[in-house]
Design a protein around this motif. Structure first.
Motif, short mmCIF file in Angstrom:
data_model
loop_
_atom_site.label_atom_id
_atom_site.label_comp_id
_atom_site.label_asym_id
_atom_site.label_seq_id
_atom_site.Cartn_x
_atom_site.Cartn_y
_atom_site.Cartn_z
N TYR A 38 3.31 98.80 22.33
CA TYR A 38 3.47 100.11 22.02
C TYR A 38 2.22 100.88 22.91
CZ TYR A 38 6.11 99.85 17.65
OH TYR A 38 7.19 99.63 16.93
N TYR A 60 4.71 110.18 21.08
CA TYR A 60 5.01 111.20 20.07
C TYR A 60 4.96 112.64 20.76
CZ TYR A 60 4.99 107.53 16.10
OH TYR A 60 5.31 106.30 15.62
N LEU A 61 3.95 112.83 21.51
CA LEU A 61 3.96 114.19 22.09
C LEU A 61 5.14 114.35 22.75
CD1 LEU A 61 0.21 113.85 23.42
CD2 LEU A 61 0.92 114.89 21.35
N LYS A 82 3.53 108.66 30.84
CA LYS A 82 4.16 107.68 30.10
C LYS A 82 4.51 106.61 30.67
CE LYS A 82 8.06 107.07 28.03
NZ LYS A 82 9.20 107.02 27.34
N SER A 116 9.68 105.44 17.04
CA SER A 116 9.08 104.69 16.40
C SER A 116 9.56 103.06 16.26
CB SER A 116 8.40 105.02 15.16
OG SER A 116 7.64 106.29 15.04
N THR A 173 -0.69 96.70 20.16
CA THR A 173 -1.09 98.23 20.40
C THR A 173 -1.33 98.62 21.81
OG1 THR A 173 -3.27 97.79 19.95
CG2 THR A 173 -1.92 98.46 18.00
N SER A 224 1.26 106.96 21.89
CA SER A 224 0.72 108.38 21.31
C SER A 224 1.34 109.39 22.20
CB SER A 224 -0.79 108.38 21.53
OG SER A 224 -1.17 108.14 22.89
#
Length: 316
Positions: free
Chosen positions: A280, A287-288, A39, A234, A276, A284
């Protein structure tokens, strides 16, 4: 002079809360350490990984470096996360007990306010360790600038502006932690209440170590913690990206302009990469990591509080 019995009991409760919170933080962060590293590499557009996705990035780390590189920076994370989580959970319990004294009309916001205040307290006291951990995790084999925690802290302090350099990116982190800390505790407590109120036969079990007699099952705790983490992340994620870019800015001459101004950093990220792929970026993977991390955090903490008989809390 011996401490009064009540003061001694309160002191023991604080120590037990610190240990329970610290262990919960260490377990959760170790569980998601590889996802944490990729990340960071994706958020800050590391030149070796910025074109990759989550799983291809994890494979590339193993191929380019080695399997243990998935946990690069994790020791620094452990040094940071034990006091961070210990302070966060302990201060949450203390703030909540203080807030209970407010008028009853504010009762619904006690968990949110206590969680926010606890997050700010923990971040303020441990932020330099977070900066060091991020720097270590961002390094790629063969391109190391720092050799360890102490070396990284010394170089950042000496060459980049003293204490201020170790707190670079602090304000977006504080602004993010207010809704993040508040929402994560508030949502977890609300989901826990709903499970106990509406599905006790399926999601709860009896316990002699809990004054209410009922506790959530481990699967129910994991789900409640994961949902709380997903919602909170989020809302706050763009500020986390901003913080990381500011923390890492001085490692590369081309990114020095990210170093000091939060608003300019946010605008630059947006202009260069949009929402995105910029603000952001890496969501993805977040979230994982966030869902299992918060699941393990809340579950471990609640198990530890039961083992330590902390349900009764302390009298203030």
């Amino acid at each position: 002079m011996a401490l009064p019995v009540e003061s001694k009991k309160n002191f023991e409760v604080v120590i037990k809360n610190l240990v329970a919170g610290g262990i919960a933080g260490m377990c959760s962060k170790t569980a998601v350490a590889p996802l944490d590293r990729i990340k960071i590499l994706l958020q800050a557009h590391n030149e070796h990984y910025k074109h990759l996705g989550v799983f291809s990035g994890l494979r590339e780390i193993i191929h380019r470096e080695q399997f243990s590189a998935l946990y690069k920076g994790n020791f620094a994370q452990m040094v940071r996360v034990f006091p961070y989580a210990a302070i966060q959970f302990t201060s949450y319990e203390l703030y909540k007990k203080w807030l209970v004294k407010l008028p009853k009309t504010y009762a619904l916001s006690h968990d949110f306010l206590a969680g926010s205040a606890a997050g700010v307290t923990a971040v303020t006291l441990t932020y330099p360790l977070d900066t060091i951990r991020v720097r270590l995790a961002f390094q790629v084999a063969g391109e190391h600038i720092y050799t360890g925690i102490i070396n990284a802290g010394f170089i950042i302090y000496k060459k980049e502006g003293g204490i201020q350099a170790l707190y670079r990116g602090f304000w977006p982190n504080v602004i993010a932690i207010i809704p993040y800390g508040g929402l994560s505790f508030y949502i977890f407590k609300k989901l826990k209440y709903l499970c106990m109120a509406h599905a006790p036969d399926y999601l709860c079990k009896t316990s002699d170590k809990n004054s209410g007699g009922l506790v959530l099952t481990i699967p129910a705790r994991l789900v409640c913690g994961g949902m709380a983490g997903a919602v909170a992340q989020s809302v706050c994620y763009p500020l986390d990206v901003t913080k990381k870019r500011m923390q890492l800015a001085m490692m590369n001459p081309t990114t020095h302009e990210f170093s000091n101004n939060m608003l300019k950093t946010i605008i630059k990220i947006y202009r260069e990469n949009g929402i995105t792929k910029g603000l952001y970026r890496g969501m993805s993977i977040n979230y994982l990591r966030a869902v299992p991390m918060m699941s393990v955090t809340f579950t471990t903490y609640e198990i530890m509080t039961q083992l330590f008989d902390l349900d009764a809390g302390m009298k203030l």
